[in-house]
Write a protein that holds these residues in place. Structure first.
Motif, PDB file in Angstrom:
ATOM      1  N   PRO A  76       0.664  -1.206  -0.067  1.00 44.84           N
ATOM      2  CA  PRO A  76      -0.087   0.059  -0.167  1.00 44.84           C
ATOM      3  C   PRO A  76       0.941   1.239   0.083  1.00 44.84           C
ATOM      4  CG  PRO A  76       0.260  -0.861   2.292  1.00 44.84           C
ATOM      5  CD  PRO A  76       1.076  -1.949   1.457  1.00 44.84           C
ATOM      6  N   VAL A  77       0.253   2.292  -0.417  1.00 43.98           N
ATOM      7  CA  VAL A  77       0.829   3.646  -0.141  1.00 43.98           C
ATOM      8  C   VAL A  77       0.792   4.145   1.096  1.00 43.98           C
ATOM      9  CG1 VAL A  77      -1.433   4.768  -0.755  1.00 43.98           C
ATOM     10  CG2 VAL A  77       0.879   5.868  -0.967  1.00 43.98           C
ATOM     11  N   LEU A  78       1.758   4.672   1.803  1.00 40.29           N
ATOM     12  CA  LEU A  78       1.693   5.342   3.142  1.00 40.29           C
ATOM     13  C   LEU A  78       1.410   6.718   3.090  1.00 40.29           C
ATOM     14  CD1 LEU A  78       4.568   3.078   4.838  1.00 40.29           C
ATOM     15  CD2 LEU A  78       2.007   2.762   5.376  1.00 40.29           C
ATOM     16  N   SER A  79       0.466   7.191   4.196  1.00 39.90           N
ATOM     17  CA  SER A  79       0.202   8.495   4.125  1.00 39.90           C
ATOM     18  C   SER A  79       0.439   8.771   5.575  1.00 39.90           C
ATOM     19  CB  SER A  79      -1.177   8.781   3.526  1.00 39.90           C
ATOM     20  OG  SER A  79      -1.437  10.131   3.683  1.00 39.90           O
ATOM     21  N   GLY A  80       1.480   9.451   5.950  1.00 41.89           N
ATOM     22  CA  GLY A  80       1.539   9.942   7.160  1.00 41.89           C
ATOM     23  C   GLY A  80       1.455   8.965   8.236  1.00 41.89           C
ATOM     24  N   THR A  81       0.702   9.154   9.045  1.00 38.68           N
ATOM     25  CA  THR A  81       0.492   8.071  10.282  1.00 38.68           C
ATOM     26  C   THR A  81      -0.568   6.972  10.016  1.00 38.68           C
ATOM     27  OG1 THR A  81      -0.935   9.729  11.410  1.00 38.68           O
ATOM     28  CG2 THR A  81       1.230   9.844  11.951  1.00 38.68           C
ATOM     29  N   VAL A  82      -1.191   7.088   8.652  1.00 40.87           N
ATOM     30  CA  VAL A  82      -2.325   6.221   8.630  1.00 40.87           C
ATOM     31  C   VAL A  82      -1.740   4.884   8.021  1.00 40.87           C
ATOM     32  CG1 VAL A  82      -4.213   5.960   6.780  1.00 40.87           C
ATOM     33  CG2 VAL A  82      -3.527   8.292   7.943  1.00 40.87           C
ATOM     34  N   THR A  83      -2.095   4.001   8.625  1.00 37.42           N
ATOM     35  CA  THR A  83      -1.256   2.635   8.297  1.00 37.42           C
ATOM     36  C   THR A  83      -2.190   1.607   8.289  1.00 37.42           C
ATOM     37  OG1 THR A  83      -1.076   2.133  11.042  1.00 37.42           O
ATOM     38  CG2 THR A  83       0.883   3.271   9.919  1.00 37.42           C
ATOM     39  N   ASP A  84      -3.551   1.941   7.921  1.00 38.91           N
ATOM     40  CA  ASP A  84      -4.692   1.003   7.770  1.00 38.91           C
ATOM     41  C   ASP A  84      -4.620  -0.148   6.936  1.00 38.91           C
ATOM     42  OD1 ASP A  84      -5.869   2.425   9.848  1.00 38.91           O
ATOM     43  OD2 ASP A  84      -6.995   3.833   8.317  1.00 38.91           O
ATOM     44  N   GLN A  85      -3.876   0.311   5.643  1.00 40.79           N
ATOM     45  CA  GLN A  85      -3.531  -1.072   4.880  1.00 40.79           C
ATOM     46  C   GLN A  85      -2.206  -1.360   5.127  1.00 40.79           C
ATOM     47  OE1 GLN A  85      -4.239   0.275   0.635  1.00 40.79           O
ATOM     48  NE2 GLN A  85      -5.831   1.614   0.941  1.00 40.79           N
ATOM     49  N   ASP A  86      -1.282  -0.569   5.447  1.00 43.54           N
ATOM     50  CA  ASP A  86      -0.140  -0.980   5.803  1.00 43.54           C
ATOM     51  C   ASP A  86      -0.232  -2.358   6.965  1.00 43.54           C
ATOM     52  OD1 ASP A  86       2.995  -1.053   5.513  1.00 43.54           O
ATOM     53  OD2 ASP A  86       2.790  -0.506   7.891  1.00 43.54           O
ATOM     54  N   GLN A  87      -1.021  -2.401   7.693  1.00 40.01           N
ATOM     55  CA  GLN A  87      -1.564  -3.514   9.035  1.00 40.01           C
ATOM     56  C   GLN A  87      -1.897  -4.921   8.016  1.00 40.01           C
ATOM     57  OE1 GLN A  87      -4.539  -2.323  11.741  1.00 40.01           O
ATOM     58  NE2 GLN A  87      -3.503  -0.089  11.743  1.00 40.01           N
ATOM     59  N   PHE A  88      -2.326  -4.775   7.071  1.00 42.66           N
ATOM     60  CA  PHE A  88      -2.580  -6.078   6.095  1.00 42.66           C
ATOM     61  C   PHE A  88      -1.418  -6.572   5.478  1.00 42.66           C
ATOM     62  CE2 PHE A  88      -6.936  -4.124   6.548  1.00 42.66           C
ATOM     63  CZ  PHE A  88      -7.609  -5.347   6.767  1.00 42.66           C
ATOM     64  N   ASP A  89      -0.597  -5.402   4.912  1.00 47.73           N
ATOM     65  CA  ASP A  89       0.843  -6.075   4.269  1.00 47.73           C
ATOM     66  C   ASP A  89       1.700  -6.573   5.308  1.00 47.73           C
ATOM     67  OD1 ASP A  89       2.319  -5.842   1.979  1.00 47.73           O
ATOM     68  OD2 ASP A  89       3.371  -4.011   2.895  1.00 47.73           O
ATOM     69  N   LYS A  90       1.963  -6.140   6.378  1.00 46.89           N
ATOM     70  CA  LYS A  90       2.838  -6.603   7.401  1.00 46.89           C
ATOM     71  C   LYS A  90       2.222  -7.369   8.648  1.00 46.89           C
ATOM     72  CE  LYS A  90       6.095  -2.863   5.914  1.00 46.89           C
ATOM     73  NZ  LYS A  90       5.284  -1.863   5.054  1.00 46.89           N
ATOM     74  N   PHE A  91       1.005  -7.408   8.422  1.00 43.83           N
ATOM     75  CA  PHE A  91       0.421  -8.337   9.507  1.00 43.83           C
ATOM     76  C   PHE A  91       0.482  -7.989  11.066  1.00 43.83           C
ATOM     77  CE2 PHE A  91       1.158 -11.026   5.767  1.00 43.83           C
ATOM     78  CZ  PHE A  91      -0.248 -11.363   5.425  1.00 43.83           C
ATOM     79  N   TYR A  92       0.263  -6.670  11.118  1.00 45.06           N
ATOM     80  CA  TYR A  92       0.282  -6.064  12.467  1.00 45.06           C
ATOM     81  C   TYR A  92      -1.355  -5.493  12.681  1.00 45.06           C
ATOM     82  CZ  TYR A  92       1.520  -1.602  10.676  1.00 45.06           C
ATOM     83  OH  TYR A  92       1.620  -0.526   9.913  1.00 45.06           O
ATOM     84  N   LEU A  93      -2.317  -6.246  12.396  1.00 46.99           N
ATOM     85  CA  LEU A  93      -3.614  -5.856  12.342  1.00 46.99           C
ATOM     86  C   LEU A  93      -4.065  -5.356  13.703  1.00 46.99           C
ATOM     87  CD1 LEU A  93      -5.217  -8.011   9.492  1.00 46.99           C
ATOM     88  CD2 LEU A  93      -5.511  -5.539   9.661  1.00 46.99           C
ATOM     89  N   ILE A  94      -4.833  -4.383  13.944  1.00 44.70           N
ATOM     90  CA  ILE A  94      -5.670  -4.160  15.121  1.00 44.70           C
ATOM     91  C   ILE A  94      -7.032  -4.141  14.937  1.00 44.70           C
ATOM     92  CG2 ILE A  94      -3.876  -2.796  15.887  1.00 44.70           C
ATOM     93  CD1 ILE A  94      -5.423  -0.213  15.059  1.00 44.70           C
TER      94      ILE A  94
END
Length: 477
Positions: A76-94
């Motif tokens: 995913p694209v990262l936008s500042g502190t927004v990690t909503d999609q990155d959580q799926f990419d790197k498996f640290y989902l909250i």
């Protein structure tokens, strides 16, 4: 049917000062649901609403977040502190991730619409054949929505009737995935028996018997019921209804929507009428202006270098599916990985004609080959693999053992179906997600090894908070 209908999963919680109040399920309109469903026209309008729910962000509007991003194909694209999609990419989902809630709530919004059609149609006097077909369509859609939910979350509430009182939602806990799958199989079996082979005119795009058979084959494959998968997918190939288009590139042009290769697509229509798709704008590179697509791009779902390397040197599908650079409006080359499959020029932003393939014939051929291989018929599987390769001018493969065929099919599915929402589910289905992604963990930023807990996503926290006695969290979250 356009309804003002607000439902977060099975229940919607409205906070007002210190008071919690559930919203009324009845639509806020001049026509109440209790008196609306009177004619065949009414029920067809309701069925259109069920189809329309496939466009929801939590269904296929942002399907890539749950199906491509967790895999090794995109990030995913990262936008500042927004990690909503990155959580799926790197498996640290909250558990409060908004994409989880969208998938849950939009899935059940669609199921609600299907249940309404199935339940209300019995009281309507209409042509018996049409009535049977409508129920079949609604059951196909319900099965598809449950198939996605059970693959996302594992055990999920199984709701098969229309909820008319919000308090009814408290009765539903999580149903065992095996029971959910049994209902999916039943719905698809019912649907294939009554749906037509094809449609004409404005009905093109509706669910067919071939769509029900194809999805049922995929369900059986997911359950590792390989004999049943092979038998069902053979029914699809034997009909001769479907065929590969001669040009892979033509699959992704609006002129070839619902072609002979298409089995089921989420339908979109541009024209600034609220029915266009947003894939073209979402996937085009950020800061690209109008160089790639009109109205610019969001830079989402970025192809990985690992996927680029997975294409054979002379495979034309790479250039059709993705790019590694573009020429900006000043004539300069800009390095950027992005998806090209969805490239119809929009009328306004997020208003393209690109449909979303849920099922197409190449997928069926490769699934059939997989089912044959898993039942010990590697030699019988090989022609179906090579049929897909020959379409793009690649040489036939010669494979004689099951293990090599597994890897060949994994590879072929990856490049043939790239960016169509298959890779993550393929890796999970074949028990390859953990070994494949852990082997690439450092490259894709995974800090801790994947475990079986990561193969399903967490239940949205709001659903547990609303009904904590019956909705429990998945292990590891």
């Amino acid at each position: 049917m356009k309804k003002t209908y607000i439902l977060a999963g099975l229940l919607t919680l409205s906070l007002s000062a210190c008071t919690q109040k559930f919203l009324d399920l009845a639509p806020i309109s001049a026509i109440n649901t209790s008196s609306y469903y009177q004619t065949s026209s009414d029920i067809l309008t309701a069925l259109s609403g069920a189809y329309g729910s496939l466009q929801f962000a939590g269904q296929y509007g942002q399907y890539y977040v749950m199906s491509d991003i967790p895999s090794d194909d995109t990030y995913p694209v990262l936008s500042g502190t927004v990690t909503d999609q990155d959580q799926f990419d790197k498996f640290y989902l909250i558990t409060t991730n908004p994409y989880l809630l969208a998938a849950w709530s939009d899935g059940y919004r669609g199921i609600y619409r299907c249940n309404t059609v199935i339940g209300r149609i019995e009281g309507i006097t209409m042509d018996a054949t049409l009535k049977s077909r409508i129920v079949g369509e609604a059951k196909f859609l319900r099965a598809l929505m449950y198939f996605n939910l059970v693959r996302y979350f594992g055990d999920v509430p199984l709701v098969l009737t229309e909820i008319t009182d919000p308090l009814q939602g408290y009765n539903y806990g999580r149903t065992a995935a095996t029971e959910v799958y049994a209902q999916i199989v039943k719905d698809l079996s019912d649907a294939e028996a009554v749906l037509p082979v094809s449609y004409t005119g404005t009905d093109i795009g509706r669910a067919t018997s071939g769509a029900a058979k194809s999805l049922l084959g995929k369900v059986y494959l997911t359950q590792k019921n390989y004999a049943s998968a092979a038998a069902k997918l053979k029914e699809v190939t034997d009909t001769k209804t479907y065929a590969l288009l001669s040009s892979y590139a033509n699959l992704f042009t609006p002129a070839n929507k619902n072609s002979r290769e298409s089995i089921f697509e989420v339908q979109y229509k541009k024209g600034n009428i609220g029915e266009g798709s947003g894939y073209a704008n979402s996937y085009a590179p950020t800061n690209s202006g109008n160089a790639v697509i009109a109205f610019g791009g969001g830079g989402n779902n970025i192809p990985t270098a690992d996927l680029e390397r997975s294409y054979e040197a002379n495979d034309p599908r790479k250039a059709i599916s993705m790019a590694t650079s573009y020429t900006n409006t000043s004539g300069a080359k800009v390095d950027a990985y992005y998806i090209k499959k969805y490239a119809d020029q929009p009328v306004v932003v997020n208003d393209s004609e690109d449909n979303w393939y849920v099922l197409r014939y190449a997928d069926v051929l490769l699934m059939y080959a997989e089912a044959l291989n898993e039942t010990g018929k590697t030699a019988d599987a090989l022609p179906y693999l090579n049929e897909v390769r020959r379409r793009v001018g690649l040489a036939d493969k010669s494979i004689s053992n099951q293990a090599d065929m597994r890897l060949a099919l994994e590879q072929e599915r990856r490049v043939e179906l790239a960016f169509e929402g298959h890779r993550w589910f393929d890796l999970v289905r074949t028990d390859r997600a953990i070994p494949v992604l852990n082997a690439k963990a450092a490259a894709i930023g995974i800090k801790t090894p994947l475990t079986t807990n990561n193969l399903v996503f967490p239940v949205p926290q709001s659903q547990i908070d609303i009904n904590p006695t019956k909705i429990k969290q998945n292990p590891g979250y």
